[in-house]
Design a protein around this motif. Structure first.
Motif, PDB file in Angstrom:
ATOM      1  N   GLU A   1       0.805  -1.226   0.000  1.00  0.00           N
ATOM      2  CA  GLU A   1       0.000   0.000   0.000  1.00  0.00           C
ATOM      3  C   GLU A   1       0.836   1.272   0.000  1.00  0.00           C
ATOM      4  OE1 GLU A   1      -2.493   0.875   3.271  1.00  0.00           O
ATOM      5  OE2 GLU A   1      -0.925   0.691   4.789  1.00  0.00           O
ATOM      6  N   GLY A   2       2.012   1.237   0.602  1.00  0.00           N
ATOM      7  CA  GLY A   2       2.842   2.433   0.611  1.00  0.00           C
ATOM      8  C   GLY A   2       3.451   2.758  -0.742  1.00  0.00           C
TER       9      GLY A   2
ATOM     10  N   ASN B   1      -3.616   7.777   8.977  1.00  0.00           N
ATOM     11  CA  ASN B   1      -4.364   6.971   8.026  1.00  0.00           C
ATOM     12  C   ASN B   1      -5.874   7.050   8.228  1.00  0.00           C
ATOM     13  OD1 ASN B   1      -2.251   6.049   6.431  1.00  0.00           O
ATOM     14  ND2 ASN B   1      -1.840   4.294   7.744  1.00  0.00           N
TER      15      ASN B   1
ATOM     16  N   GLN C   1      -8.012   6.158   2.001  1.00  0.00           N
ATOM     17  CA  GLN C   1      -7.360   7.456   1.864  1.00  0.00           C
ATOM     18  C   GLN C   1      -6.568   7.475   0.564  1.00  0.00           C
ATOM     19  OE1 GLN C   1      -3.472   8.727   3.865  1.00  0.00           O
ATOM     20  NE2 GLN C   1      -4.983   9.554   5.287  1.00  0.00           N
TER      21      GLN C   1
ATOM     22  N   GLN D   1       6.275   8.978   4.724  1.00  0.00           N
ATOM     23  CA  GLN D   1       6.105   8.458   6.076  1.00  0.00           C
ATOM     24  C   GLN D   1       7.421   7.898   6.616  1.00  0.00           C
ATOM     25  OE1 GLN D   1       3.668   8.581   8.254  1.00  0.00           O
ATOM     26  NE2 GLN D   1       4.804   7.362   9.754  1.00  0.00           N
TER      27      GLN D   1
ATOM     28  N   ALA E   1       0.601   3.976  -4.993  1.00  0.00           N
ATOM     29  CA  ALA E   1       0.458   5.232  -5.726  1.00  0.00           C
ATOM     30  C   ALA E   1       1.582   5.403  -6.743  1.00  0.00           C
ATOM     31  CB  ALA E   1       0.437   6.410  -4.766  1.00  0.00           C
TER      32      ALA E   1
ATOM     33  N   ASP F   1       3.918   8.663  -1.118  1.00  0.00           N
ATOM     34  CA  ASP F   1       3.258   8.587   0.183  1.00  0.00           C
ATOM     35  C   ASP F   1       4.049   7.761   1.198  1.00  0.00           C
ATOM     36  OD1 ASP F   1       0.862   8.000   2.152  1.00  0.00           O
ATOM     37  OD2 ASP F   1       0.105   9.454   0.705  1.00  0.00           O
TER      38      ASP F   1
ATOM     39  N   LYS G   1      -3.648   7.905  -1.782  1.00  0.00           N
ATOM     40  CA  LYS G   1      -2.208   7.862  -1.581  1.00  0.00           C
ATOM     41  C   LYS G   1      -1.503   8.483  -2.781  1.00  0.00           C
ATOM     42  CE  LYS G   1      -2.444   5.519   2.298  1.00  0.00           C
ATOM     43  NZ  LYS G   1      -2.061   6.129   3.597  1.00  0.00           N
TER      44      LYS G   1
END
Length: 424
Positions: free
Chosen positions: A95-96, A209, A380, A390, A99, A386, A382
């Motif tokens: 997920e990180g 998040n 959310q 973080q 994008a 993104d 991204k």
């Protein structure tokens, strides 16, 4: 929301073809059999499943390339995207990094076009399906797992500090972030030798998040400085750090790992995959439990998608395999094997998952995290960097406050400039 029931995807029949050797990960052998290469990272629970798929599909050989860390896997992925060669037939994307994959959407097949017709959006929770779609509706990833958040805590330490220690009571104590940090103040006052949580970055990530808009707006514009909710969460966590609530331990570091065997901190943000880590690191004698509920609703930390790059010589066969791996039955088995929690609606309703328990935490694991999954809400958006913002900007900034090498204002200035530099 829950979707109507639908039938499960059946195992595909054997697939053979007389094809030439692929220039990327997969290919065809001399006798016409197809080789598919699956590239993943960490523990996704696929080892036995891939062997089973081969047995059920004569003519298909599956090679599994598993990288130890998400960072190394994705560095390799995007390097090969840039080079235009070397990608596997199926590439997992976390997920990180999804994008960043969306930015290169042209390098991935649209699974809505090449995948099995019976695999439709209602297989997944809404936010998981949406997370695999580009803004213009191209489906580049079948959702694998999710990381619905709960809060783990040391029941013995809370009890010694005069705080509630039963899961339902602690759930009420942790109903909001405000009440969570207030409880932290009470805990530190009663036990100044310990801390409330492991690191500010970990708590901030959970809070972040939950925001509707994160580091980027929906047009991929960086909004770290202008999104006031981010600064409010930053200030809240920094205040807790300055009050002694943070142990200042970087997740995955040797000090963080050994801290579970001590009394270093009392609470930990917990997706399902964290429970196994805690049990393995804490060992006997430390009474870890899971609160019923999570501050201000729900949250998600973790999860991936399976993509089929356009480099694949066998895109339809790869899509068949990716569809099978992300079916409810297989994702439930992957969870049992390695801990990645299913994102599929029927998996979350299955008796096999709902009956799962964890003796160490004394909790009905399946039922609790299925409920936590429903509490997440919408995904959310991204932006392109993104995950890197973080990891490479906020984590070091919080660490600088925890270590005393920067005050809150200096660290925030570093956040703003760091995010701008990283985003370009």
């Amino acid at each position: 929301m829950r979707h109507p029931k639908r039938r499960m995807l059946a195992l595909p029949v054997g697939l053979t073809a007389a094809l030439t050797l692929s220039a990327c990960g997969g290919g065809s052998s001399a006798d016409g059999d197809i080789e598919l290469v699956v590239a993943s990272f960490n523990e996704m629970g696929y080892e036995e499943l891939l062997e089973e798929y081969e047995e059920a599909n004569p003519g298909i050989t599956v090679t599994h390339r598993k990288t130890g860390t998400a960072e190394a896997h994705h560095q390799n992925l995007f390097t090969k995207i840039g080079a235009g060669s070397g990608l596997a037939d199926i590439e997992a994307v976390e997920e990180g990094y999804i994008a960043q994959a969306m930015e290169a959407a042209g390098r991935f097949n649209d699974l809505a076009e090449i995948g099995p017709e019976e695999v439709t959006a209602d297989r997944w929770l809404d936010y998981k399906f949406e997370g695999g779609q580009t803004p213009d509706g191209k489906l580049i990833g079948y959702g694998t797992d999710i990381g619905p958040l709960a809060m783990c805590y040391r029941a013995d330490l809370l009890e010694d500090a005069g705080l509630p220690s039963e899961p339902a009571e602690v759930g009420e104590l942790f109903a909001t972030w405000e009440s969570y940090f207030e409880a932290g103040e009470e805990f530190i006052a009663a036990n100044p030798e310990s801390h409330w949580f492991d690191s500010g970055a970990q708590v901030f990530n959970a809070m972040h998040n939950q925001l509707e808009i994160g580091y980027y707006d929906t047009d991929s514009n960086l909004v770290v400085e202008s999104n006031t909710a981010i600064k409010e969460n930053w200030d809240t966590v920094v205040t807790a750090i300055e009050g002694g609530q943070s142990a200042g331990l970087e997740m995955g570091s040797p000090a963080w790992e050994t801290s579970f065997g001590d009394d270093a901190f009392a609470t930990k943000t917990c997706p399902p995959w964290m429970l196994g880590q805690i049990e393995g690191l804490a060992g006997e004698g430390k009474v870890w439990r899971v609160a019923e509920g999570f501050p201000d609703g729900g949250g998600n930390w973790g999860g991936s998608w399976l993509t089929v790059p356009t480099q694949s010589e066998h895109p339809e066969e790869a899509a068949e395999l990716a569809a099978w791996l992300t079916a409810p039955e297989q994702q439930t088995r992957a969870f049992v094997a390695s801990g990645p929690f299913p994102s599929q609606v029927e998996a979350l309703e299955s008796e096999e998952l709902l009956s799962l328990t964890n003796e160490y935490f004394d909790v009905d694991t399946g039922a609790l995290f299925a409920e936590r999954a429903e509490a997440v809400g919408s995904a959310q958006f991204k932006g392109p960097r993104d995950g890197q913002i973080q990891t490479n900007v906020f984590m070091p900034a919080f660490a600088s406050v925890e270590e005393g090498t920067a005050d809150a204002d200096q660290a925030w200035d570093a956040v703003v400039s760091g995010a701008e530099n990283l985003a370009g």
